[in-house]
Design a protein around this motif. Structure first.
Motif, mmCIF file in Angstrom:
data_model
loop_
_atom_site.group_PDB
_atom_site.id
_atom_site.type_symbol
_atom_site.label_atom_id
_atom_site.label_comp_id
_atom_site.label_asym_id
_atom_site.label_seq_id
_atom_site.Cartn_x
_atom_site.Cartn_y
_atom_site.Cartn_z
ATOM 1 N N UNK A 152 0.824 -1.213 0.000
ATOM 2 C CA UNK A 152 0.000 0.000 0.000
ATOM 3 C C UNK A 152 0.853 1.255 0.000
ATOM 4 N N UNK A 153 2.012 1.197 0.599
ATOM 5 C CA UNK A 153 2.951 2.317 0.565
ATOM 6 C C UNK A 153 3.396 2.575 -0.877
ATOM 7 N N UNK A 154 3.721 1.501 -1.582
ATOM 8 C CA UNK A 154 4.121 1.603 -2.989
ATOM 9 C C UNK A 154 2.950 2.140 -3.821
ATOM 10 N N UNK A 155 1.751 1.598 -3.584
ATOM 11 C CA UNK A 155 0.566 2.036 -4.335
ATOM 12 C C UNK A 155 0.266 3.509 -4.099
ATOM 13 N N UNK A 156 0.409 3.960 -2.862
ATOM 14 C CA UNK A 156 0.151 5.375 -2.546
ATOM 15 C C UNK A 156 1.153 6.280 -3.250
ATOM 16 N N UNK A 157 2.401 5.855 -3.297
ATOM 17 C CA UNK A 157 3.419 6.625 -4.009
ATOM 18 C C UNK A 157 3.046 6.740 -5.487
ATOM 19 N N UNK A 158 2.673 5.611 -6.078
ATOM 20 C CA UNK A 158 2.283 5.606 -7.496
ATOM 21 C C UNK A 158 1.063 6.490 -7.714
ATOM 22 N N UNK A 159 0.062 6.370 -6.823
ATOM 23 C CA UNK A 159 -1.173 7.150 -6.979
ATOM 24 C C UNK A 159 -0.924 8.647 -6.837
ATOM 25 N N UNK A 160 -0.034 9.025 -5.934
ATOM 26 C CA UNK A 160 0.211 10.450 -5.697
ATOM 27 C C UNK A 160 1.134 11.078 -6.734
ATOM 28 N N UNK A 161 2.119 10.317 -7.206
ATOM 29 C CA UNK A 161 3.151 10.920 -8.042
ATOM 30 C C UNK A 161 3.173 10.440 -9.499
ATOM 31 N N UNK A 162 2.717 9.224 -9.763
ATOM 32 C CA UNK A 162 2.840 8.664 -11.118
ATOM 33 C C UNK A 162 1.502 8.656 -11.854
ATOM 34 N N UNK A 163 0.439 8.207 -11.188
ATOM 35 C CA UNK A 163 -0.867 8.138 -11.840
ATOM 36 C C UNK A 163 -1.293 9.467 -12.455
ATOM 37 N N UNK A 164 -1.157 10.614 -11.763
ATOM 38 C CA UNK A 164 -1.581 11.874 -12.368
ATOM 39 C C UNK A 164 -0.828 12.191 -13.667
ATOM 40 N N UNK A 165 0.441 11.805 -13.731
ATOM 41 C CA UNK A 165 1.222 12.044 -14.953
ATOM 42 C C UNK A 165 0.768 11.114 -16.063
ATOM 43 N N UNK A 166 0.644 9.811 -15.727
ATOM 44 C CA UNK A 166 0.251 8.821 -16.744
ATOM 45 C C UNK A 166 -1.143 9.109 -17.287
ATOM 46 N N UNK A 167 -2.062 9.478 -16.398
ATOM 47 C CA UNK A 167 -3.448 9.732 -16.819
ATOM 48 C C UNK A 167 -3.646 11.139 -17.345
ATOM 49 N N UNK A 168 -2.647 11.996 -17.167
ATOM 50 C CA UNK A 168 -2.773 13.376 -17.631
ATOM 51 C C UNK A 168 -3.775 14.164 -16.818
ATOM 52 N N UNK A 169 -3.878 13.865 -15.539
ATOM 53 C CA UNK A 169 -4.862 14.539 -14.669
ATOM 54 C C UNK A 169 -4.197 15.647 -13.878
#
Length: 189
Positions: A172-189
């Motif tokens: 969940x620590x890894x997932x939170x990092x991805x959600x906060x820092x990577x997902x917005x870039x990948x999804x363009x949000x």
């Protein structure tokens, strides 16, 4: 064929993880179905879910978002684990509700035109690939602690449940990092 105690614990973990995964998928499908058949109800549920998330995580970015997401998800995982002692029911409820919400939210977001299907998937997939198995692992641990402590499944099931819970916390620590820092870039949000 006789299994060692450790092998029995692993077999129980795999069996419970598989059942919970199937439950998650079925409930996600049910969320999609509800969003399609009852779009007005789905929009209301979507708004309520959005408000609940906003209250817990807020509209922050960066490290604060990362910590908010992690603490929220860790609370869910801890509830799935610790409340598993109640006959193994609470982990199931948590998984079924989360699957339902995921299916409903994705369907509402796509069908309302808020996001195109590719962007909606990209908004979930990068962190979801880690987060969903982490929650399933915590729920598995919750079912196992019930079986280990209250159904007299033995200390090995209890120890294995604790290891699985610890693994879910790290994931969940890894997932939170991805959600906060990577997902917005990948999804363009």
């Amino acid at each position: 064929m006789n299994l060692s105690i450790g092998e029995k614990a692993k077999a129980v973990a795999v069996k419970e993880f598989t059942k919970l995964t199937i439950g998650f998928v079925v409930s996600a499908f049910f969320g999609v179905l509800v969003a399609i058949v009852f779009p007005e109800t789905a929009l209301k549920l979507f708004a309520e879910v959005g408000e609940a998330i906003k209250e817990k995580v807020g509209e922050v970015e960066g490290f604060k978002a990362f910590m908010g997401i992690y603490m929220n998800n860790l609370t869910v995982a801890t509830s799935a684990y610790a409340l598993g002692v109640f006959f193994g029911v609470v982990p199931w409820i948590i998984i079924l509700v989360n699957g339902f919400i995921l299916g409903l939210v994705l369907t509402v977001v796509i069908s309302s035109g808020a996001l195109d299907p590719i962007t909606a998937i990209l908004a979930v997939l990068p962190h979801g690939i880690v987060e969903v198995p982490a929650l399933l692992t915590a729920a598995t641990a919750g079912v196992m602690i019930y079986k280990g402590l209250l159904k007299k499944g033995g200390t090995e099931l209890t120890y294995t449940s604790l290891k699985l819970y610890a693994l879910s916390a790290v994931l969940l620590l890894v997932a939170a990092f991805i959600e906060a820092f990577i997902t917005p870039i990948v999804a363009g949000l």
